[in-house]
Design an enzyme around this catalytic site. Structure first.
Site, mmCIF file in Angstrom:
data_model
loop_
_atom_site.group_PDB
_atom_site.id
_atom_site.type_symbol
_atom_site.label_atom_id
_atom_site.label_comp_id
_atom_site.label_asym_id
_atom_site.label_seq_id
_atom_site.Cartn_x
_atom_site.Cartn_y
_atom_site.Cartn_z
ATOM 1 N N ASP A 14 34.553 39.599 13.264
ATOM 2 C CA ASP A 14 34.351 39.866 14.459
ATOM 3 C C ASP A 14 34.383 38.319 15.126
ATOM 4 O O ASP A 14 33.627 37.509 14.785
ATOM 5 C CB ASP A 14 32.972 40.208 14.628
ATOM 6 C CG ASP A 14 32.561 40.671 16.245
ATOM 7 O OD1 ASP A 14 32.999 39.785 17.102
ATOM 8 O OD2 ASP A 14 31.349 41.191 16.334
ATOM 9 N N ASN A 25 45.302 37.512 17.276
ATOM 10 C CA ASN A 25 45.821 38.847 18.371
ATOM 11 C C ASN A 25 44.705 39.224 19.124
ATOM 12 O O ASN A 25 44.685 39.585 20.196
ATOM 13 C CB ASN A 25 46.558 39.883 17.492
ATOM 14 C CG ASN A 25 46.694 40.890 18.307
ATOM 15 O OD1 ASN A 25 47.382 41.308 19.141
ATOM 16 N ND2 ASN A 25 45.704 41.897 18.048
ATOM 17 N N TYR A 39 40.396 36.613 32.562
ATOM 18 C CA TYR A 39 41.280 36.613 31.561
ATOM 19 C C TYR A 39 42.240 35.688 31.659
ATOM 20 O O TYR A 39 42.885 34.955 30.643
ATOM 21 C CB TYR A 39 41.969 38.125 31.758
ATOM 22 C CG TYR A 39 43.000 38.448 30.803
ATOM 23 C CD1 TYR A 39 42.571 39.003 29.410
ATOM 24 C CD2 TYR A 39 44.123 38.316 31.049
ATOM 25 C CE1 TYR A 39 43.666 39.209 28.547
ATOM 26 C CE2 TYR A 39 45.234 38.749 30.052
ATOM 27 C CZ TYR A 39 44.848 39.047 28.889
ATOM 28 O OH TYR A 39 45.878 39.601 27.852
ATOM 29 N N LYS A 51 43.317 32.730 28.685
ATOM 30 C CA LYS A 51 44.748 32.428 28.060
ATOM 31 C C LYS A 51 45.133 31.220 28.512
ATOM 32 O O LYS A 51 45.814 30.527 27.633
ATOM 33 C CB LYS A 51 45.567 33.613 28.484
ATOM 34 C CG LYS A 51 45.309 35.169 28.106
ATOM 35 C CD LYS A 51 45.189 35.336 26.464
ATOM 36 C CE LYS A 51 45.023 36.794 26.092
ATOM 37 N NZ LYS A 51 44.871 36.853 24.574
ATOM 38 N N THR A 59 48.782 49.650 26.061
ATOM 39 C CA THR A 59 47.696 49.679 24.888
ATOM 40 C C THR A 59 46.376 50.002 25.667
ATOM 41 O O THR A 59 46.441 50.075 26.751
ATOM 42 C CB THR A 59 47.590 48.216 24.167
ATOM 43 O OG1 THR A 59 46.970 47.548 24.933
ATOM 44 C CG2 THR A 59 48.848 47.889 23.506
HETATM 45 P P1 NAP Z 1 43.894 46.364 22.385
HETATM 46 O O1 NAP Z 1 44.789 47.552 22.024
HETATM 47 O O2 NAP Z 1 42.672 46.637 23.336
HETATM 48 O O3 NAP Z 1 43.392 45.896 20.999
HETATM 49 C C1 NAP Z 1 42.769 44.626 21.072
HETATM 50 C C2 NAP Z 1 41.990 44.339 19.359
HETATM 51 O O4 NAP Z 1 41.183 43.134 19.684
HETATM 52 C C3 NAP Z 1 41.588 45.752 18.948
HETATM 53 O O5 NAP Z 1 41.684 45.635 17.403
HETATM 54 C C4 NAP Z 1 39.968 45.102 18.982
HETATM 55 O O6 NAP Z 1 39.216 45.795 18.205
HETATM 56 C C5 NAP Z 1 40.156 43.612 18.911
HETATM 57 N N1 NAP Z 1 39.108 42.921 19.540
HETATM 58 C C6 NAP Z 1 38.439 42.695 20.485
HETATM 59 N N2 NAP Z 1 37.527 42.006 20.623
HETATM 60 C C7 NAP Z 1 37.262 41.728 19.408
HETATM 61 C C8 NAP Z 1 36.278 40.893 18.405
HETATM 62 N N3 NAP Z 1 35.299 40.277 19.000
HETATM 63 N N4 NAP Z 1 36.367 40.625 17.233
HETATM 64 C C9 NAP Z 1 37.499 41.181 16.725
HETATM 65 N N5 NAP Z 1 38.414 41.979 17.086
HETATM 66 C C10 NAP Z 1 38.205 42.156 18.496
HETATM 67 O O7 NAP Z 1 44.810 45.138 23.071
HETATM 68 P P2 NAP Z 1 46.455 44.799 22.959
HETATM 69 O O8 NAP Z 1 46.928 44.998 24.164
HETATM 70 O O9 NAP Z 1 46.787 45.106 21.611
HETATM 71 O O10 NAP Z 1 46.281 43.266 22.950
HETATM 72 C C11 NAP Z 1 46.131 42.334 21.769
HETATM 73 C C12 NAP Z 1 46.408 40.956 22.182
HETATM 74 O O11 NAP Z 1 47.632 40.640 23.184
HETATM 75 C C13 NAP Z 1 45.415 40.384 23.134
HETATM 76 O O12 NAP Z 1 45.019 39.080 22.726
HETATM 77 C C14 NAP Z 1 45.871 40.483 24.536
HETATM 78 O O13 NAP Z 1 45.171 39.638 25.420
HETATM 79 C C15 NAP Z 1 47.257 40.024 24.301
HETATM 80 N N6 NAP Z 1 47.969 40.508 25.418
HETATM 81 C C16 NAP Z 1 48.232 41.999 25.510
HETATM 82 C C17 NAP Z 1 49.159 42.247 26.356
HETATM 83 C C18 NAP Z 1 49.526 43.785 26.925
HETATM 84 O O14 NAP Z 1 50.407 43.976 27.791
HETATM 85 N N7 NAP Z 1 49.088 44.747 26.240
HETATM 86 C C19 NAP Z 1 49.733 41.472 27.368
HETATM 87 C C20 NAP Z 1 49.576 40.142 27.083
HETATM 88 C C21 NAP Z 1 49.012 39.741 26.073
HETATM 89 P P3 NAP Z 1 38.234 47.028 18.534
HETATM 90 O O15 NAP Z 1 39.214 48.210 18.249
HETATM 91 O O16 NAP Z 1 37.099 46.932 17.792
HETATM 92 O O17 NAP Z 1 37.915 46.996 20.064
#
Ligand code: NAP
Length: 243
Positions: free
Chosen positions: A62, A89, A166, A170, A201
């Site tokens: 965490d 990630n 946010y 970043k 996502t």
């Molecule tokens: P997601 O589906 O919401 O997944 C986020 C993951 O982070 C989940 O496994 C979540 O765990 C975990 N998490 C959140 N808080 C945490 C904590 N305190 N400790 C450990 N794990 C934690 O999001 P995603 O879209 O795949 O995003 C992944 C990364 O890509 C992020 O850093 C996001 O900012 C970046 N990103 C995403 C996008 C996009 O378009 N989706 C674009 C640019 C950057 P839980 O299941 O327990 O909540």
């Protein structure tokens, strides 16, 4: 324990882009450690990979809990002795985030605590293990929303996306990439910021143009980048991103 060439830790690997990064790394022959804050979700993610013939293990991690971070590093040290790939990630958005005039300061604090401070803490904890690797790779999941240049460019599609918490988290993560890359110059560890693209996502409410599988590709490319790898870069699928 299965012996493979490289060992990777992916944080937040129980769903979304992180889960796909873990799967693609495992498909590439990397032994993947699924970092997840909820052990039940971690177990499910490992079983999912195992059902596809891909070896993996999980570790409770965490980003907001220093004890869990220290314990995860100690477990990886005891069981593997090193780490070759760290994919930072895990990340969050917050419904109470918004433009600078309106965003809840508590929401901004939560986002910074996870996306920046938590990622810094994980990186610090894993660095001794990464130093044991012959060629370690750190990939920070950034966002083009963290680009100061694009935030200030009226012609950019990101110009109107004013999420002070946010976007600032970043931008701060990008600062970690720049400073750590400088600090690690002369070592075999490289660190880069990778923006995956706009991915469907939970984080985006399943809006976006890309599937998680597509969004995982660039982070995986940078996790597996070979000799003479660039360090201290900020990239997105269309190429290099301005800071
Ligand atoms: P997601 O589906 O919401 O997944 C986020 C993951 O982070 C989940 O496994 C979540 O765990 C975990 N998490 C959140 N808080 C945490 C904590 N305190 N400790 C450990 N794990 C934690 O999001 P995603 O879209 O795949 O995003 C992944 C990364 O890509 C992020 O850093 C996001 O900012 C970046 N990103 C995403 C996008 C996009 O378009 N989706 C674009 C640019 C950057 P839980 O299941 O327990 O909540």
């Amino acid at each position: 324990m299965v012996k493979t060439n490289r060992i990777a830790l992916v944080t937040g690997a129980n769903k979304g882009i992180g889960r796909e990064i873990a799967r693609q790394l495992a498909q590439g022959g990397v032994f993947v450690i699924i970092g997840a804050r909820d052990p039940a979700r971690a177990k499910w993610a490992v079983e999912d990979l195992s059902s596809q013939g891909l070896p993996a293990q999980s570790v409770q991690l965490d980003l907001n809990d220093d004890v869990s971070i220290t314990a995860a590093a100690e477990r990886i040290r005891a069981e593997h002795g090193r780490l070759d790939i760290l994919v930072n990630n895990a990340g969050i958005v917050d419904a109470a985030d918004g433009p600078p005039s309106m965003s809840s300061p508590e929401a901004v604090r939560r986002i910074m605590d996870t996306n920046f401070v938590g990622t810094l803490a994980v990186t610090q904890a894993m660095l001794p293990l990464l130093r044991q690797s012959p060629a370690a790779r750190i990939v920070n999941l950034s966002s083009s929303l963290g680009s100061l240049t694009l935030n200030g460019d009226p012609a950019s599609p990101y110009y109107s996306a004013r999420l002070i918490g946010y976007n600032a988290s970043k931008a701060a993560l990008n600062m970690l990439t720049v400073q750590l890359a400088q600090e690690l110059r002369g070592t075999s560890i490289v660190v880069n910021s990778v923006s995956p693209g706009f991915v469907k996502t939970d984080l985006t409410g399943h809006s976006g143009f890309m599937t998680p599988e597509e969004g995982a590709r660039l982070p995986v490319t940078y996790a597996l980048v070979g000799e003479d790898a660039p360090s201290g870069q900020f990239v997105e699928p269309s190429g290099e991103t301005p800071w």
